[in-house]
Structures are given as structure tokens and as C-alpha cells.
Design a protein around this motif. Structure first.
Motif, PDB file in Angstrom:
ATOM      1  N   GLU A  19      28.573   4.345   9.704  1.00 46.70           N
ATOM      2  CA  GLU A  19      28.928   4.789  11.062  1.00 46.70           C
ATOM      3  C   GLU A  19      28.452   3.798  12.119  1.00 46.70           C
ATOM      4  O   GLU A  19      28.994   3.745  13.226  1.00 46.70           O
ATOM      5  N   GLN A  20      27.439   3.013  11.777  1.00 48.00           N
ATOM      6  CA  GLN A  20      26.910   2.005  12.698  1.00 48.00           C
ATOM      7  C   GLN A  20      27.505   0.625  12.411  1.00 48.00           C
ATOM      8  O   GLN A  20      26.906  -0.402  12.697  1.00 48.00           O
ATOM      9  N   ASP A  21      28.718   0.637  11.831  1.00 43.92           N
ATOM     10  CA  ASP A  21      29.504  -0.587  11.587  1.00 43.92           C
ATOM     11  C   ASP A  21      28.890  -1.523  10.557  1.00 43.92           C
ATOM     12  O   ASP A  21      29.109  -2.740  10.605  1.00 43.92           O
ATOM     13  N   CYS A  22      28.123  -0.981   9.627  1.00 45.45           N
ATOM     14  CA  CYS A  22      27.621  -1.783   8.513  1.00 45.45           C
ATOM     15  C   CYS A  22      28.611  -1.684   7.350  1.00 45.45           C
ATOM     16  O   CYS A  22      29.168  -0.610   7.093  1.00 45.45           O
ATOM     17  N   SER A  23      28.830  -2.795   6.687  1.00 44.49           N
ATOM     18  CA  SER A  23      29.655  -2.803   5.481  1.00 44.49           C
ATOM     19  C   SER A  23      28.730  -2.563   4.292  1.00 44.49           C
ATOM     20  O   SER A  23      27.817  -3.351   4.043  1.00 44.49           O
ATOM     21  N   VAL A  24      28.958  -1.469   3.561  1.00 44.54           N
ATOM     22  CA  VAL A  24      28.051  -1.064   2.485  1.00 44.54           C
ATOM     23  C   VAL A  24      28.795  -1.033   1.155  1.00 44.54           C
ATOM     24  O   VAL A  24      29.865  -0.435   1.035  1.00 44.54           O
ATOM     25  N   LYS A  25      28.213  -1.679   0.163  1.00 42.71           N
ATOM     26  CA  LYS A  25      28.777  -1.677  -1.182  1.00 42.71           C
ATOM     27  C   LYS A  25      27.691  -1.279  -2.169  1.00 42.71           C
ATOM     28  O   LYS A  25      26.582  -1.819  -2.142  1.00 42.71           O
ATOM     29  N   VAL A  26      28.008  -0.345  -3.053  1.00 44.67           N
ATOM     30  CA  VAL A  26      27.055   0.148  -4.048  1.00 44.67           C
ATOM     31  C   VAL A  26      27.523  -0.269  -5.436  1.00 44.67           C
ATOM     32  O   VAL A  26      28.683  -0.065  -5.802  1.00 44.67           O
ATOM     33  N   LEU A  27      26.606  -0.842  -6.204  1.00 44.54           N
ATOM     34  CA  LEU A  27      26.877  -1.210  -7.587  1.00 44.54           C
ATOM     35  C   LEU A  27      26.015  -0.343  -8.493  1.00 44.54           C
ATOM     36  O   LEU A  27      24.804  -0.244  -8.310  1.00 44.54           O
ATOM     37  N   THR A 352      21.195  10.419  11.591  1.00 43.20           N
ATOM     38  CA  THR A 352      21.641   9.424  12.578  1.00 43.20           C
ATOM     39  C   THR A 352      20.446   8.707  13.194  1.00 43.20           C
ATOM     40  O   THR A 352      20.417   7.474  13.289  1.00 43.20           O
ATOM     41  N   LEU A 353      19.421   9.460  13.586  1.00 43.71           N
ATOM     42  CA  LEU A 353      18.221   8.862  14.170  1.00 43.71           C
ATOM     43  C   LEU A 353      17.472   8.008  13.146  1.00 43.71           C
ATOM     44  O   LEU A 353      17.024   6.898  13.447  1.00 43.71           O
ATOM     45  N   LEU A 354      17.350   8.516  11.924  1.00 37.10           N
ATOM     46  CA  LEU A 354      16.601   7.797  10.894  1.00 37.10           C
ATOM     47  C   LEU A 354      17.313   6.513  10.466  1.00 37.10           C
ATOM     48  O   LEU A 354      16.665   5.495  10.213  1.00 37.10           O
ATOM     49  N   SER A 355      18.635   6.558  10.386  1.00 34.78           N
ATOM     50  CA  SER A 355      19.371   5.355   9.987  1.00 34.78           C
ATOM     51  C   SER A 355      19.255   4.265  11.045  1.00 34.78           C
ATOM     52  O   SER A 355      19.188   3.074  10.722  1.00 34.78           O
ATOM     53  N   LYS A 356      19.223   4.660  12.312  1.00 34.61           N
ATOM     54  CA  LYS A 356      19.037   3.674  13.389  1.00 34.61           C
ATOM     55  C   LYS A 356      17.663   3.031  13.294  1.00 34.61           C
ATOM     56  O   LYS A 356      17.516   1.819  13.498  1.00 34.61           O
ATOM     57  N   LYS A 357      16.659   3.837  12.977  1.00 34.51           N
ATOM     58  CA  LYS A 357      15.304   3.302  12.806  1.00 34.51           C
ATOM     59  C   LYS A 357      15.258   2.354  11.607  1.00 34.51           C
ATOM     60  O   LYS A 357      14.670   1.264  11.672  1.00 34.51           O
ATOM     61  N   PHE A 358      15.893   2.755  10.510  1.00 35.83           N
ATOM     62  CA  PHE A 358      15.937   1.948   9.294  1.00 35.83           C
ATOM     63  C   PHE A 358      16.584   0.592   9.578  1.00 35.83           C
ATOM     64  O   PHE A 358      16.038  -0.465   9.218  1.00 35.83           O
ATOM     65  N   LEU A 359      17.726   0.610  10.263  1.00 36.36           N
ATOM     66  CA  LEU A 359      18.456  -0.622  10.550  1.00 36.36           C
ATOM     67  C   LEU A 359      17.685  -1.507  11.533  1.00 36.36           C
ATOM     68  O   LEU A 359      17.632  -2.737  11.368  1.00 36.36           O
ATOM     69  N   LYS A 360      17.056  -0.896  12.518  1.00 38.05           N
ATOM     70  CA  LYS A 360      16.281  -1.649  13.498  1.00 38.05           C
ATOM     71  C   LYS A 360      15.123  -2.386  12.826  1.00 38.05           C
ATOM     72  O   LYS A 360      14.883  -3.581  13.108  1.00 38.05           O
ATOM     73  N   GLU A 361      14.410  -1.700  11.937  1.00 35.66           N
ATOM     74  CA  GLU A 361      13.274  -2.320  11.278  1.00 35.66           C
ATOM     75  C   GLU A 361      13.698  -3.421  10.313  1.00 35.66           C
ATOM     76  O   GLU A 361      12.994  -4.419  10.149  1.00 35.66           O
ATOM     77  N   ILE A 362      14.845  -3.257   9.683  1.00 34.54           N
ATOM     78  CA  ILE A 362      15.347  -4.304   8.792  1.00 34.54           C
ATOM     79  C   ILE A 362      15.716  -5.559   9.577  1.00 34.54           C
ATOM     80  O   ILE A 362      15.428  -6.686   9.156  1.00 34.54           O
ATOM     81  N   ARG A 363      16.316  -5.364  10.722  1.00 32.76           N
ATOM     82  CA  ARG A 363      16.719  -6.511  11.545  1.00 32.76           C
ATOM     83  C   ARG A 363      15.523  -7.283  12.060  1.00 32.76           C
ATOM     84  O   ARG A 363      15.632  -8.468  12.386  1.00 32.76           O
ATOM     85  N   GLU A 364      14.370  -6.610  12.165  1.00 32.92           N
ATOM     86  CA  GLU A 364      13.201  -7.252  12.761  1.00 32.92           C
ATOM     87  C   GLU A 364      12.356  -8.045  11.769  1.00 32.92           C
ATOM     88  O   GLU A 364      11.416  -8.716  12.177  1.00 32.92           O
ATOM     89  N   PHE A 365      12.666  -7.982  10.484  1.00 29.62           N
ATOM     90  CA  PHE A 365      11.829  -8.760   9.549  1.00 29.62           C
ATOM     91  C   PHE A 365      12.618  -9.898   8.920  1.00 29.62           C
ATOM     92  O   PHE A 365      13.823  -9.953   8.972  1.00 29.62           O
TER      93      PHE A 365
END
Length: 365
Positions: A19-27, A352-365
Motif C-alpha cells: 500500500e506504501q508503493d513497495c514492490s514485494v516478492k515472496v519466495l 498501517t502505523l507499524l508498517s510505516k515505522k518498519f519502512l522508516k527504520e529500514i530506510r535509515e540504516f
């Protein structure tokens, strides 16, 4: 297809990332318990999921290994959640060269209980796996653990320190819950009988004997109690539990039920006064959020990662003894709470709130 808590949690997180425009693929493999699924590919909630044929008791797939290498090249972030897996080792090894961001979610597998319950040979295999994993983790240029609670983080770090793995970046993002905007206030009518429920796999880790002994304590004190246990027998312990029920003369008070899924589960939960959880360990415990979503108060032991429920009207934390648990149940029955108490608490776990936090923290490292 049968799924457990980690799969449901991954689906919730990844769906919101889409929903936050990430392309996700699961293997993954086509393993479904002891069976194989015929499906090769599907799209669920915008997530591309690829299933690869497996062998060796459905645990190994050459095609999956090949595609792991291919897909890491095409993506920016690698996310794995299986500690004791050839695929995880493969992803870590390839990523030493490709230097992509690597997020590792142990999902409760790096806790001491997991090792203590295993037989000697299996324990040695897991220790060997961890040594290899730690070696490759040290080689990563952009690496972070993802834990669902501080308790899980502390336990995992304690175990990994034995293998001389220094402090790594950690993301603390709990599991979430898809909130129902049409959630209506539940009419809680306290009758003569206290109806208590536990939902989940039936195994020794759940320490249901503590719950059953607590029911006996309540009955001795004059309470009328009905205790419903819902779930599959995971390790044969249901025989021991039924013998205990017979010994304590609780056959009219404690009942086992088969697993309940979909909306029927929530309808069943609504018929109770208290949700009880006495597990030896849980890295999170999705059932807690499921119970709270239908305004069902929680009583749980203090070894679980739900300290946040302490001193609230919708939960009671007890010591791991039958007497303390029975006292916690009695105390919870005296508490006054409103629908808003549940809603304000569970909103903290909105995906929705947790996924935004997850994505924000990933972008910062």
C-alpha cells in the motif's frame, strides 16, 4: 492451506508495504505441513508469491535456491524469517557480494526454550547452524534484526552473545492487527459462571496445566467456572492434560475444542469473560490482539512480552503459579472497562502505523 502466526504476521506487514508503493516478492517452497501444494504462483494483496517444488521431506528446493540468487540482485532489501534454514544461509552468503540491506526476523526461534526442548542431536545441529549464521552476519555491510518485542530482542542477543556476535542494529516493530472500522461495543454481561478461553496450539510450551490448576483454585473458592481450550494437540500432551482434569474432577468445567478459524473464531471469543494465556514463552502472541479486538480482557503470566497491559483495566498480569493466576482472574472480573479502553489500546498495533515505522527504520540504516 494451513498457516500459523508468523505467516499471518508477515502477510499483514507485507500487504501494508504494498500500500506504501513497495514492490514485494515472496519466495517459498510448496510445502504445506506434510503435503505439497500444486500452486506455483499467486498474487495476494498485491504481493507476488512464488512457490517452488521441494523434496527431502518437503524441506529443500534447488529451484528456490537458484531464484533466491536471482531475486536478490533485482531488489533493494532482503527479508528472511527462518533461522535454521539453508535458504537463509544462501541469502546471507550471496548478499556478502551484493551488499543489499538485509533484515532478519527470527520470529521467536532465538529463545532458550527452543533449544531446551530439543533432543541432543537436534540441539547440536541448531548450534552448528547458528555458528554459520553468525559468521555470515558479521560479513554483512547493511544488516538489522527485526524483533517483535524487547523481550524477544534481549533473549536473542543473550543467545547470540554466546557465539561472540556483537551488538547489531535492531528494529523493534510488534505484530499488528487489521482494525475493523465497524467494531461495535460488546455488551459484556457478567453472569454467575466465569467463562474463560485459551486459543492456540495445545503443547507443553503453553503450560495449560497451570491454567487447569488455577481453575481448580477458583472452584475451591466458590466460583463457578467454565474453561474452554481451542486448538490442535501439537505434541501429544492433551492426554496428560485430560488425565489431570480427571484427577482434579474438572470434567464438568474444562473442555477441549477443535481449532476455529475465520469469523467463527471471533464469535466464539465474544462468548467469554476472560482470555487466559500461561505460555512458557511467546515472542509476541497474536491471540492477545485477537481477543482484545472483540473487547475480551486478558489474564496472562508475567514471563510474556505484554508488560504494557499492566495497570490497565483490560488486562491483568500474574505470576506463573496456579494460585496467582486464579487471583488474577478474580481481580480482572472486578475491573470496570469501556469499549474505548480496548479501541485506544489496539490502535497502537494498527498495521498501517507499524508498517510505516518498519519502512522508516529500514530506510535509515
Amino acid at each position: 492451506m494451513s498457516v500459523g502466526g508468523p505467516i499471518i504476521s508477515n502477510l499483514g506487514l507485507l500487504s501494508e508495504l504494498v500500500e506504501q508503493d513497495c514492490s514485494v516478492k515472496v519466495l517459498t517452497t510448496n510445502r504445506n505441513g506434510l503435503q505439497r501444494m500444486k500452486i506455483k504462483h499467486k498474487v495476494k494483496n498485491g504481493i507476488n508469491i512464488n512457490y517452488f517444488p521441494s523434496f527431502w521431506n518437503h524441506r529443500f528446493s534447488i529451484k528456490l535456491l537458484v531464484n533466491i540468487i536471482r531475486e536478490i540482485k533485482r531488489h533493494d532489501i532482503v527479508h528472511v524469517d527462518d533461522v535454521f534454514s539453508f535458504y537463509t544461509i544462501t541469502a546471507l552468503l550471496i548478499n556478502i557480494i551484493l551488499k543489499k540491506k538485509f533484515v532478519f526476523s527470527p520470529r521467536g526461534t532465538l529463545i532458550s526454550y527452543v533449544f531446551k526442548k530439543e533432543q541432543y542431536f537436534k540441539r547440536l545441529v541448531k548450534i552448528l547452524f547458528l555458528k554459520i549464521l553468525v559468521f555470515f552476519i558479521r560479513k554483512q555491510s547493511k544488516f538489522a534484526f527485526h524483533f517483535t518485542s524487547n523481550k524477544e530482542k534481549n533473549e536473542a542477543e543473550r543467545i547470540l552473545s554466546v557465539f561472540n556476535l556483537g551488538k547489531q542494529k535492531s528494529l523493534i516493530v510488534p505484530n499488528g492487527f487489521k482494525l475493523n472500522s465497524k467494531m461495535k461495543e460488546k455488551k459484556i454481561i457478567l453472569k454467575d459462571v466465569i467463562k474463560i478461553v485459551t486459543l492456540g496450539r495445545i503443547n507443553r510450551k503453553k503450560r495449560l496445566e497451570l491454567a487447569i490448576l488455577a481453575i481448580k483454585c477458583l472452584i475451591k473458592k466458590g466460583y463457578k467456572v467454565q474453561y474452554n481450550i481451542i486448538g490442535n494437540d501439537d505434541d501429544g500432551s492433551i492426554i496428560e492434560l485430560k488425565n489431570l482434569i480427571r484427577k482434579l474432577q474438572l470434567k464438568k468445567h474444562v473442555f477441549f475444542h477443535k481449532p476455529i478459524f475465520t469469523n467463527l473464531k471471533f464469535k466464539f471469543l465474544k462468548r467469554h469473560n476472560i482470555f487466559l494465556l500461561t505460555s512458557k514463552s511467546e515472542n509476541f502472541g497474536n491471540v492477545v490482539l485477537e481477543a482484545l479486538s472483540v473487547q475480551l480482557p486478558i489474564v496472562l503470566t508475567n514471563n510474556l512480552p505484554w508488560e504494557i497491559l499492566r495497570d490497565t483495566s483490560i488486562g491483568t498480569i500474574t505470576k506463573s503459579s496456579p494460585i496467582s493466576i486464579s487471583e488474577g482472574i478474580a481481580l480482572q472480573m472486578t475491573k470496570n472497562y469501556r469499549c474505548k479502553d480496548f479501541e485506544s489500546f489496539i490502535k497502537k498495533f494498527d498495521w498501517t502505523l507499524l508498517s510505516k515505522k518498519f519502512l522508516k527504520e529500514i530506510r535509515e540504516f
